[in-house]
Each structure stands twice: as C-alpha cells, then as structure tokens.
Design an enzyme around this catalytic site. Structure first.
Site, PDB file in Angstrom:
ATOM      1  N   LYS A   1       0.807  -1.221   0.000  1.00 30.45           N
ATOM      2  CA  LYS A   1       0.000   0.000   0.000  1.00 30.45           C
ATOM      3  C   LYS A   1       0.841   1.272   0.000  1.00 30.45           C
ATOM      4  CE  LYS A   1      -4.405  -1.422   0.386  1.00 30.45           C
ATOM      5  NZ  LYS A   1      -5.476  -0.945  -0.511  1.00 30.45           N
TER       6      LYS A   1
ATOM      7  N   THR B   1      -8.173   9.460   5.048  1.00 33.24           N
ATOM      8  CA  THR B   1      -8.656   8.234   4.436  1.00 33.24           C
ATOM      9  C   THR B   1      -9.399   7.387   5.461  1.00 33.24           C
ATOM     10  OG1 THR B   1      -8.089   6.534   2.816  1.00 33.24           O
ATOM     11  CG2 THR B   1      -6.774   6.577   4.830  1.00 33.24           C
TER      12      THR B   1
ATOM     13  N   SER C   1      -8.986  -0.308   6.456  1.00 27.39           N
ATOM     14  CA  SER C   1      -8.907  -1.369   7.471  1.00 27.39           C
ATOM     15  C   SER C   1      -7.506  -1.471   8.052  1.00 27.39           C
ATOM     16  CB  SER C   1      -9.288  -2.713   6.851  1.00 27.39           C
ATOM     17  OG  SER C   1      -8.330  -3.096   5.885  1.00 27.39           O
TER      18      SER C   1
ATOM     19  N   ASP D   1       4.929 -16.106 -16.644  1.00 31.02           N
ATOM     20  CA  ASP D   1       3.844 -16.150 -17.631  1.00 31.02           C
ATOM     21  C   ASP D   1       2.475 -15.884 -17.004  1.00 31.02           C
ATOM     22  OD1 ASP D   1       3.035 -18.655 -16.478  1.00 31.02           O
ATOM     23  OD2 ASP D   1       4.483 -19.692 -17.758  1.00 31.02           O
TER      24      ASP D   1
ATOM     25  N   GLY E   1      -9.444  -3.496  -5.657  1.00 27.72           N
ATOM     26  CA  GLY E   1      -8.987  -3.619  -7.043  1.00 27.72           C
ATOM     27  C   GLY E   1      -7.868  -2.669  -7.445  1.00 27.72           C
TER      28      GLY E   1
ATOM     29  N   GLU F   1      -9.306 -14.343  -4.495  1.00 22.70           N
ATOM     30  CA  GLU F   1     -10.331 -13.682  -3.685  1.00 22.70           C
ATOM     31  C   GLU F   1     -10.901 -14.655  -2.642  1.00 22.70           C
ATOM     32  OE1 GLU F   1     -14.036 -12.389  -5.735  1.00 22.70           O
ATOM     33  OE2 GLU F   1     -13.646 -10.453  -4.774  1.00 22.70           O
TER      34      GLU F   1
ATOM     35  N   ALA G   1     -15.916 -13.020   0.572  1.00 22.91           N
ATOM     36  CA  ALA G   1     -15.965 -11.616   0.104  1.00 22.91           C
ATOM     37  C   ALA G   1     -15.710 -11.624  -1.405  1.00 22.91           C
ATOM     38  CB  ALA G   1     -14.914 -10.775   0.832  1.00 22.91           C
TER      39      ALA G   1
ATOM     40  N   LYS H   1       9.736 -18.727   5.517  1.00 29.59           N
ATOM     41  CA  LYS H   1      10.259 -18.024   6.710  1.00 29.59           C
ATOM     42  C   LYS H   1       9.829 -16.570   6.741  1.00 29.59           C
ATOM     43  CE  LYS H   1      12.564 -21.786   7.263  1.00 29.59           C
ATOM     44  NZ  LYS H   1      11.917 -22.818   8.102  1.00 29.59           N
TER      45      LYS H   1
ATOM     46  N   SER I   1       1.259  -9.733  -0.517  1.00 31.24           N
ATOM     47  CA  SER I   1       0.978  -8.303  -0.489  1.00 31.24           C
ATOM     48  C   SER I   1       1.269  -7.606   0.829  1.00 31.24           C
ATOM     49  CB  SER I   1      -0.486  -8.073  -0.867  1.00 31.24           C
ATOM     50  OG  SER I   1      -1.312  -8.838  -0.015  1.00 31.24           O
TER      51      SER I   1
ATOM     52  N   ASN J   1       1.354  -7.690   7.864  1.00 29.75           N
ATOM     53  CA  ASN J   1       0.919  -7.144   9.146  1.00 29.75           C
ATOM     54  C   ASN J   1      -0.110  -8.061   9.809  1.00 29.75           C
ATOM     55  OD1 ASN J   1       2.603  -4.850   9.057  1.00 29.75           O
ATOM     56  ND2 ASN J   1       1.222  -3.927   7.549  1.00 29.75           N
TER      57      ASN J   1
END
Lengths: 333, 333
Positions: free
Chosen positions: B63, B85, B88, B182, B191, B214, B218, B282, B318, B321
């Site tokens: 982010k 902003t 979450s 690929d 998104g 996904e 959700a 790890k 991604s 945390n």
C-alpha cells in the site's frame, strides 16, 4: 582484545582463495540471499542496520553454504559411501539437502531434544536419522558407530576448512550488496560461520570490525577470548538451540585473531529481538538467528563508547527454523 | 471470461505512462522488494513460483507504493491541509508514513475491529486516528466529518488513479526481477493493486495471464465478473481483513477487461498458505497476503486444464501485518 593482524592466513584452515573457490562451487545450488533494511529498527538502534537474510537460504539457514561446499569438494570415490554428521539441526538439514543434490546418502545423528521443525527438515531432504542423547558424548559415540557401519565421510558442522570456506561466502555477497558496512555482527557457536565471515571480510577490508554475538548461557567463546585458550563449559543453557556448540581447534585460532570482540546477551534479549524480526522485518528468525540484533540493541553494545563509530552494521540473520509455537509461547503476551 | 484486449487504455484511470511516472516519484522512498523462490513450494505446486515480497515494503505492505505516489502528486497548496482516508489498516499506515515523509498531517478513520498491529503502525507513523464502526457507511460518514473539519484531501485506498499507478510499480519491478513469468496472481479487494499490476504487465507483455485471488466470504469481484457489472455484497466474512472492500467505478473497468479470471479460496486454504509462508519461506504474511499461494494450491487452479500452461507463476505476497497470536491461534495445532 585487539585482533592480531600480523598473523598470516597460511596458518588457518581456510583463506580468501578457498572462500572464493567455495563461492564458485556452491553458486549453482545456493541462494543469493537478500539484504533487508528497516527505518524503524535503525531508529531503535541509532545506527543504519543491514540484515543478511540467511533464513531464506536453502534449508532455512546459512549452513547450506558450508555443507554444499564440503559435499561438492569430495571426489567421487569418497562421495559414494555418503556422509555422516551430528548436529542440533540446521547443519543436519543442510547436509541432507546437499547430499541429495549430489545423489549420495546422508546419515544424520540428531540429539533427541532438537526442534521438531529441524528434524522434519532433515527428513524432508532425505537424510537418514539416528537419534542420540542430548550430550555431546552421546552424539559423538553415535556418529562413530554410524561411520564404522557405513564407511561414510564425516562432515563436521563447524570445525572444518571446507565448512569455514563455504560460510565465508556470506561475506563476499554481503559486502557486495552493502559495501559501506563498517561492522559485522555474527552469531558464534562452533565458530565455522564467524571464521569464514571474518577471513573473507578482513581480506576485502581489513578495517571492518568483526563482532561475535553469544548467549550468556553458552558463552564459551567469550571465556575463550578472555582466557586466551579454548575454554569449554560443563553445561549450557540457552533458548538458542543452534548456539550450544564449542569452538574447535580450527576455528579457535581464527576467532582468537580476527574477531574483535564477543557481545554476550541473555535469552530475554534474544526473544525480544526475535519478536522485532517478526513484527518489524516480517521474517521468521530462530533464536540463534536473532542474536545479532539482540547484541546491537544490548546495553553492552549501546553503552560502550568503543562502538560509537559503528555506523553501518551488517547483521547475519543466520536461520529461520523455529517452531511457531516456540515463538508464540516465548513472547510476553 | 476472456479479457477485451481491444479496449484502449485511454479510458482507464491509469496507464503504463502514469505507472512509470509513479515509479520515478516513489523511488527515493519505497523499497525494491526481493523476489524469493522455494524448491519445496515449487514441488508442492508443480510449478515454478516467484514470490514478490511486499510484506517487506515500507509499512509492511504494498500500500505504501500507491499512498506515496498519491501524496507526492499533490501540489503544495493541496498538501498543506493534509490527507484523510478510511481503511482497514495497511492503506492507513502507508498514508501516515507517506504524509510524514512529506511533512503534512494524515487523518485516519479506522474501523474498530481492525487488527491491533495495523492500528499500531498508523500511530507509529504519526497518523491521527479516528475510530469508526466496522460498517462501510460509518467509515464514510466519519471520514466526511473529518474532511469538513480539516479541509484535507481525501485519498481513497483503491479507487483512485494515483493509487492504481503506484501499485502498478509492482509489475515493473517484478517482471524485471523474473522476466520469464507467464502468470501473475494478485489478491483482489478494492482492485487498486490488481488494476495497476494488470495495466503495467499487459503493456509490457500482453500474453501474461492475470489472475485475481479472492476469499469465498468476500467474492464480489468473482460475482462482478460473472454478472458483467459491479456487484456488491450485503455482508462479508473472511479472515483476510485486507480483502473485505468492493470494486469501485475506476477499478472495475480494468478488472473487467484485463483480469483473466478470479480464483476463489476459502479461509482454511488461506490459513494453510500462511502456514507454508511461515514454515517454508520463513516470512510473516498476513491472511490477505497469503491468498495468492492459496489460489495456486487450490483445486480450482490445480485441476483446471486451462492453467496447465502456467509454468512460471509470479505471486504477490501483499503484506505482512499479522498479529502473531492470530497466526498461532488460527493454526491446526
């Protein structure tokens, strides 16, 4: 405890040439591990820190470098009958993996109290496991019996020129990735890693300071440096299961001459450093692997004016084989 | 669900140019995150996997790329009053950090049920926290009130061209680090990330397959793709706290046109993937971060003959945390 820079590397079990040869030998198999940084940890430490993530090495620890170098140094006749070792875990897994890559058997003696994840690693890589009692005597006796039964070659975990040379490749990579490092902090146990790291680093830049990080409950290197001779302990007691071994006759001269100082930390400091690695760096580091960060954050380092010149510190996060339950249960919740 | 390659990028909120501009803009601040590989995970997946470790990004998640791009895109007049902003957690922390780097205030609306470590990150980076109820309505209402009180600029977490462009820099780096990829598998929520990743990747190599991962609880993107229009859910239920948002009017057209398919996995598969990330790679990966690996290992992927040609798969881990207690307690012990 000033290192003796007049010593010739001729008298050591490895040197910059054998380390460069090792780098070529293991290159097709080993990972070039990344170096991570963290502004948050820099501000806690008051220094710029560089973390060499050997937890991402094959097998989850730096040990693969030495094991791979040793196994691929064997001639075909020697290799055929396989290799033997006794190890608390990471060397065992590394040797199993390297043996598998060469297509030879690995016979592994493991003390009964080794972490489960380390035993699982050995089995995953096809090593044949023989359990011993936790004592060093039982480990050695069991290994000798396996040696006699199989005719395999013993590959020690630390006290061996091929192992020292393999571990030394960490320095070659690290100083290329972060060339401004003025200080390297390395966990010390049998001394294989710090010996290789020190030999290579001092050959590249003699001004680099080499510091060992050692747990209070297994501080044989600290005592050996203080006494000027190898000093073994009658018992060890630390959460850092990878740091319970003692210096050997090949690693001791290098540690004596090239390691500038030994920083001793207690288990509480090690656990706190593991927690920071998990929460801030986002990586799983075993207790032995976190000790370098623990050393930098310790009063022994922070309050010692000798270290005020250490501004760019390279820390080897040596391994990541920690059972999650151990990590969780050791935290102050 | 074939993507419509005839669409011009002119109609989207970002394109390869804005993504390349973002890369230059954020370069002084963002980490170039490493790509890790694992023979063990390759053999489990039956493919070669490449893990882009955005858990090592500043603030512990991808982010930061978008937030940094958005904040450094503001002109001085806009920036002075700060930014607002609702998030979450990871966008909130990222925006706080980027605002701190620019020296402007960040006002952050966080739902009460966000993970503690994410709230701690916001506070560590100097964000001013306003708690809302968990519902989207309460988040929006609270953010609007803060906007009125401060005159600050709203920076949405996903549905924004500057954010999409910043997240797209992941592709630029990833395809340079592992050019033979690929297929890219990317978590989908609002998104923003997958839009940027898809725009950049398809511009560099139109043959690259873009798959969204996904959570079952959700799965608005899956339903939106099936229905051919944005489909919101009346409630969401998944452990992946970062994947509970819905597509917006700017991200939807990109997802509709450039995302080849959506792979849906359940929470058990996500937890198993988190465990593998911890034990094998790890690294600490939060549930949302592990979903790409979960997708590759799922029956929906493994047993679908369409994917038999996906041999070099890039997975975006991604974020990292995750409260350690959550990780431990979610495991099958």
């Amino acid at each position: 405890m000033e290192p003796n820079h007049t010593k010739s590397s001729d008298c050591y079990a490895a040197d910059i040439s054998s380390i460069r040869e090792a780098q070529i030998r293991i290159k097709p198999f080993a990972q070039q591990t990344p170096v991570l940084t963290s502004d948050t940890l820099d501000s806690i430490a008051g220094r710029k820190l560089y973390f060499k993530c050997e937890c991402f090495q094959k097998g989850g620890a730096f040990k693969f470098r030495g094991a791979c170098n040793a196994i691929f140094s064997l001639d075909d006749d020697q290799a055929t009958k396989g290799v033997v070792t006794h190890s608390s875990g990471n060397h065992a897994a590394a040797l199993s993996l390297a043996a598998k890559l060469r297509g030879i058997p690995a016979y592994i003696v493991i003390p009964k109290d080794a972490p489960k994840c380390k035993v699982a690693n050995v089995k995953r890589y096809g090593g044949q496991v023989f359990f011993s009692e936790p004592s060093m005597q039982s480990r050695v006796d069991t290994a000798n019996k396996v040696l006699q039964d199989t005719g395999a070659v013993l590959i020690p975990s630390s006290n061996d020129g091929r192992i020292i040379s393999g571990q030394g490749t960490i320095s070659l990579e690290f100083l290329e990735q972060a060339s401004y490092i003025d200080t390297l902090i390395v966990p010390i146990s049998g001394g294989g890693m710090i010996s290789g790291v020190a030999l290579a680093a001092k050959a590249i830049n003699p001004a680099i300071r080499i510091l060992a990080a050692e747990p209070m409950g297994a501080n044989d290197a600290f005592q050996s440096k203080s006494n000027g001779r190898i000093t073994k302990l009658s018992e060890v007691n630390t959460i850092a299961d990878g740091l319970r071994a003692f210096l050997g006759d090949l690693t001791w001269p290098i540690v004596r001459d090239l390691v500038d100082d030994v920083i001793v930390v207690d288990d509480k400091e090690i656990i706190q450093a593991m927690k920071l690695c998990y929460e801030i760096l986002k990586i799983a580091v075993e207790p032995s692997g976190a000790i370098g960060l623990a050393a930098v954050l310790s009063d022994g380092f922070q309050k010692n004016p000798v270290y005020s010149e250490c501004n760019h510190i390279g820390i080897v996060l040596s391994g990541g084989n920690v059972d999650l339950g151990v990590l969780w249960n050791s935290f102050d919740k």
